[in-house]
Design a protein around this motif. Structure first.
Motif, short mmCIF file in Angstrom:
data_model
loop_
_atom_site.label_atom_id
_atom_site.label_comp_id
_atom_site.label_asym_id
_atom_site.label_seq_id
_atom_site.Cartn_x
_atom_site.Cartn_y
_atom_site.Cartn_z
N GLY A 298 0.83 -1.21 0.00
CA GLY A 298 0.00 0.00 0.00
C GLY A 298 0.85 1.24 0.00
N PHE B 204 -0.73 7.05 2.64
CA PHE B 204 -0.01 7.78 3.68
C PHE B 204 0.64 6.82 4.68
N ALA B 205 -0.06 5.73 5.04
CA ALA B 205 0.51 4.80 6.02
C ALA B 205 1.76 4.16 5.45
N ASP C 207 1.88 -1.41 -4.65
CA ASP C 207 0.47 -1.02 -4.64
C ASP C 207 -0.21 -1.57 -5.88
N LYS C 208 -1.45 -2.01 -5.69
CA LYS C 208 -2.18 -2.57 -6.84
C LYS C 208 -2.64 -1.49 -7.81
N ASN D 49 -5.20 7.13 -1.34
CA ASN D 49 -6.37 8.02 -1.50
C ASN D 49 -6.03 9.50 -1.50
N PRO E 139 -12.16 15.18 -1.64
CA PRO E 139 -11.40 16.31 -1.10
C PRO E 139 -10.56 15.94 0.11
N HIS E 140 -9.28 16.27 0.09
CA HIS E 140 -8.39 16.01 1.22
C HIS E 140 -7.78 17.31 1.72
N ILE E 141 -8.16 17.68 2.94
CA ILE E 141 -7.64 18.92 3.53
C ILE E 141 -6.80 18.51 4.73
N GLU F 57 -0.44 -6.44 -7.08
CA GLU F 57 -1.29 -6.96 -6.01
C GLU F 57 -0.41 -7.79 -5.06
N TYR F 58 -0.63 -7.63 -3.77
CA TYR F 58 0.18 -8.32 -2.76
C TYR F 58 0.33 -9.82 -3.06
N GLU G 198 -8.99 -8.98 4.35
CA GLU G 198 -8.51 -9.58 3.10
C GLU G 198 -7.19 -10.32 3.35
N GLY H 87 -2.88 1.88 9.08
CA GLY H 87 -3.73 2.65 8.20
C GLY H 87 -5.21 2.42 8.41
N ARG H 88 -5.95 3.13 7.59
CA ARG H 88 -7.40 3.13 7.72
C ARG H 88 -8.00 1.75 7.45
N MET I 173 -9.75 7.02 10.40
CA MET I 173 -8.70 7.96 10.78
C MET I 173 -8.50 9.03 9.72
N MET J 263 -5.85 11.83 7.90
CA MET J 263 -4.49 11.64 7.40
C MET J 263 -3.45 11.74 8.52
P1 FAD Z 1 -5.03 4.38 1.56
O1 FAD Z 1 -4.74 5.74 1.12
O2 FAD Z 1 -6.35 3.75 1.23
O3 FAD Z 1 -3.85 3.44 0.99
C1 FAD Z 1 -3.95 2.05 0.97
C2 FAD Z 1 -3.31 1.58 -0.34
O4 FAD Z 1 -3.15 0.17 -0.28
C3 FAD Z 1 -4.17 1.88 -1.56
O5 FAD Z 1 -3.45 2.64 -2.50
C4 FAD Z 1 -4.51 0.49 -2.10
O6 FAD Z 1 -4.54 0.45 -3.52
C5 FAD Z 1 -3.38 -0.35 -1.56
N1 FAD Z 1 -3.74 -1.76 -1.39
C6 FAD Z 1 -4.78 -2.26 -0.67
N2 FAD Z 1 -4.79 -3.60 -0.74
C7 FAD Z 1 -3.73 -3.95 -1.52
C8 FAD Z 1 -3.23 -5.20 -1.96
N3 FAD Z 1 -3.81 -6.36 -1.62
N4 FAD Z 1 -2.14 -5.21 -2.76
C9 FAD Z 1 -1.54 -4.04 -3.13
N5 FAD Z 1 -1.98 -2.83 -2.73
C10 FAD Z 1 -3.06 -2.79 -1.94
N6 FAD Z 1 -8.35 12.82 5.93
C11 FAD Z 1 -8.01 14.07 6.35
O7 FAD Z 1 -7.16 14.22 7.24
N7 FAD Z 1 -8.59 15.18 5.79
C12 FAD Z 1 -9.52 15.10 4.81
O8 FAD Z 1 -10.03 16.13 4.32
C13 FAD Z 1 -9.91 13.79 4.35
N8 FAD Z 1 -10.83 13.67 3.39
C14 FAD Z 1 -11.19 12.42 2.97
C15 FAD Z 1 -12.16 12.32 1.97
C16 FAD Z 1 -12.54 11.06 1.51
C17 FAD Z 1 -13.58 10.96 0.44
C18 FAD Z 1 -11.94 9.88 2.06
C19 FAD Z 1 -12.35 8.51 1.58
C20 FAD Z 1 -10.98 9.99 3.06
C21 FAD Z 1 -10.59 11.25 3.52
N9 FAD Z 1 -9.62 11.40 4.50
C22 FAD Z 1 -9.28 12.65 4.95
C23 FAD Z 1 -8.92 10.23 5.10
C24 FAD Z 1 -7.64 9.88 4.35
O9 FAD Z 1 -7.93 9.54 3.01
C25 FAD Z 1 -6.97 8.69 5.04
O10 FAD Z 1 -6.74 8.94 6.40
C26 FAD Z 1 -5.63 8.29 4.43
O11 FAD Z 1 -5.54 8.55 3.06
C27 FAD Z 1 -5.44 6.81 4.68
O12 FAD Z 1 -4.17 6.39 4.23
P2 FAD Z 1 -3.87 4.84 4.22
O13 FAD Z 1 -2.47 4.69 3.76
O14 FAD Z 1 -4.28 4.21 5.49
O15 FAD Z 1 -4.88 4.21 3.14
#
Ligand code: FAD
Ligand code: UDP
Length: 359
Positions: free
Chosen positions: A8, A11-12, A31-32, A39, A56-58, A214-215, A235, A335-336, A343, A345
């Motif tokens: 993935g 951000f995480a 990442d897949k 996101n 939108p991400h702020i 894909e993992y 998963e 991560g989320r 959570m 960002m």
């Molecule tokens: P993700 O960004 O989901 O990253 C996980 C990655 O893992 C993805 O790219 C996915 O493709 C990859 N992955 C998953 N499974 C596999 C696999 N089996 N093999 C390979 N790759 C895989 N937060 C804020 O602070 N402010 C905001 O304004 C805000 N707005 C938001 C608006 C929306 C519509 C959404 C949905 C979220 C918002 N957030 C906001 C939250 C923010 O998006 C998350 O906190 C943050 O992006 C999560 O990061 P992450 O790395 O946990 O997950």
């Protein structure tokens, strides 16, 4: 041979990869999707407007270590997010504040007399058990219905009383005129966009990036000592206890041949439109252009998992996976999706910083 396989590139994953790389570990991040950033990915659309592919991400945080860490990879554009809600045919400030009340009821409260208003309407709640309790205890039934009931039903296909209290607790009520959506100490947007910031975070000799991967495709093919997994935890364990529910979204993008479409970055629609909110990206990014792009969000039960659904039975199911994760050797979840938690960002970045500090 890699020390870590990070699954993935959100951000995480990128935060963990960077910290581990700086400690001298060799990291492969996969990442897949066909792009980095998860996101938070942003890009210029065909009309030349910088938009966020996944809504939108702020950025906002009170966590100094998170702000300091990210500030190594971007400069910031000052931005204080404002949201209006379309209620009773007019656009009023959201979170509900003194001006919201005066505009809706044609009253003239000030920041002292508004307390009388809220004291009259608010409902006495003994114990806060769900997302409805949180709101009615502050603003009463009528405002709850106008601002929260319809929006929440659309967003989650559930009423606020069916959801954990943390969902609507994200939105405060204000007795002053502060029109900002967030009041954190640090707020802003990466000046050159999120994707550029992500590129900078990944720019390290110990980090290799694999996209469209894909993992499952590589887990037996690549050599590594430890895994950090940021995809869906259910998963990873092949849904052995059942599928964890996630809420998804459809994003509808439209471009108009005019400078601006709406008065602020986001307008919420807590009523019977099919979309929950409309974002106009130029407010967030500060971009100047004769055209403007908006994005409508329509939530959905199927599709990419964007939101874990905070309700008691889902938390119980997650706890089974969490136990499994704690017992697993050399696998860490972040991560989320990896920790099934709603959570922002900054919380995700902090979680990754803390884990990697301890590894
Ligand atoms: P993700 O960004 O989901 O990253 C996980 C990655 O893992 C993805 O790219 C996915 O493709 C990859 N992955 C998953 N499974 C596999 C696999 N089996 N093999 C390979 N790759 C895989 N937060 C804020 O602070 N402010 C905001 O304004 C805000 N707005 C938001 C608006 C929306 C519509 C959404 C949905 C979220 C918002 N957030 C906001 C939250 C923010 O998006 C998350 O906190 C943050 O992006 C999560 O990061 P992450 O790395 O946990 O997950
Ligand atoms: N919410 C609502 N009306 C609004 C704004 C928010 O009912 O105008 C509720 C809704 O349940 C939403 C939650 O509060 O899912 C959290 O809102 P937030 O804006 O933080 O949602 P996010 O940006 O995470 O989608």
């Amino acid at each position: 041979m890699f020390d870590f396989l990070v699954v993935g590139c959100g951000f995480a994953g990128i935060t963990a990869s960077r910290i581990l790389a700086e400690k001298g570990h060799k990291v492969l991040i996969a990442d897949k999707r066909n792009h980095i950033g998860g996101n938070i990915y942003d890009y210029y659309n065909e009309d030349g407007i910088l938009i966020h592919k996944y809504g939108p991400h702020i950025f906002h945080t009170n966590k100094e270590e998170v702000w300091k860490f990210l500030s190594r990879f971007t400069i910031w554009r000052e931005y204080q997010h404002k949201v209006l809600s379309y209620v009773n045919g007019i656009l009023v400030p959201m979170p509900i504040n003194l001006n919201t009340i005066n505009m809706l009821y044609n009253t003239n409260y000030d920041s002292i007399s508004i307390n009388d208003f809220f004291n009259t309407v608010k409902v006495n709640v003994e114990e806060f058990n769900n997302s409805k309790d949180v709101i009615v205890s502050q603003v009463g039934e009528e405002l709850y219905k106008l601002f929260f009931e319809g929006y929440t039903k659309k967003q989650w296909d559930m009423y606020p009383y069916e959801l954990g209290k943390e969902v609507t607790s994200r939105v405060p009520t204000r007795h002053n005129r502060d029109p900002r959506y967030f009041t954190d100490k640090y707020q802003g947007m990466p000046k050159h966009g999120y994707t550029k910031m992500v590129e900078n975070i990944l720019e390290h000799k110990n980090i290799k990036v694999m996209l469209n991967t894909e993992y499952k495709e590589i887990k037996e093919e690549v050599k590594y000592s430890k895994i950090i997994f940021t995809g869906c935890i259910d998963e990873f364990f092949e849904e052995k206890y059942g599928k964890l529910p996630y809420r998804s979204l459809n994003f509808i993008e439209e471009t108009f041949d005019k400078e601006y479409y709406q008065p602020v970055g986001v307008v919420n629609y807590p009523n019977d439109y099919d979309y929950t909110r409309i974002t106009e990206y130029k407010y967030l990014t500060g971009q100047k252009n004769d055209k403007t792009t908006i994005m409508k969000e329509i939530s959905s039960a199927t599709g990419e998992p964007y939101y874990p659904i905070p309700k008691p039975e889902n938390k119980k199911l997650y706890s089974l996976y969490k136990k499994e994760a704690e017992d697993a050797k050399d696998v860490y979840f972040l991560g989320r999706l990896g920790t099934y938690s709603y959570m922002n960002m900054d919380a995700v970045v902090l979680q990754a910083l803390e884990l990697c500090e301890n590894l």
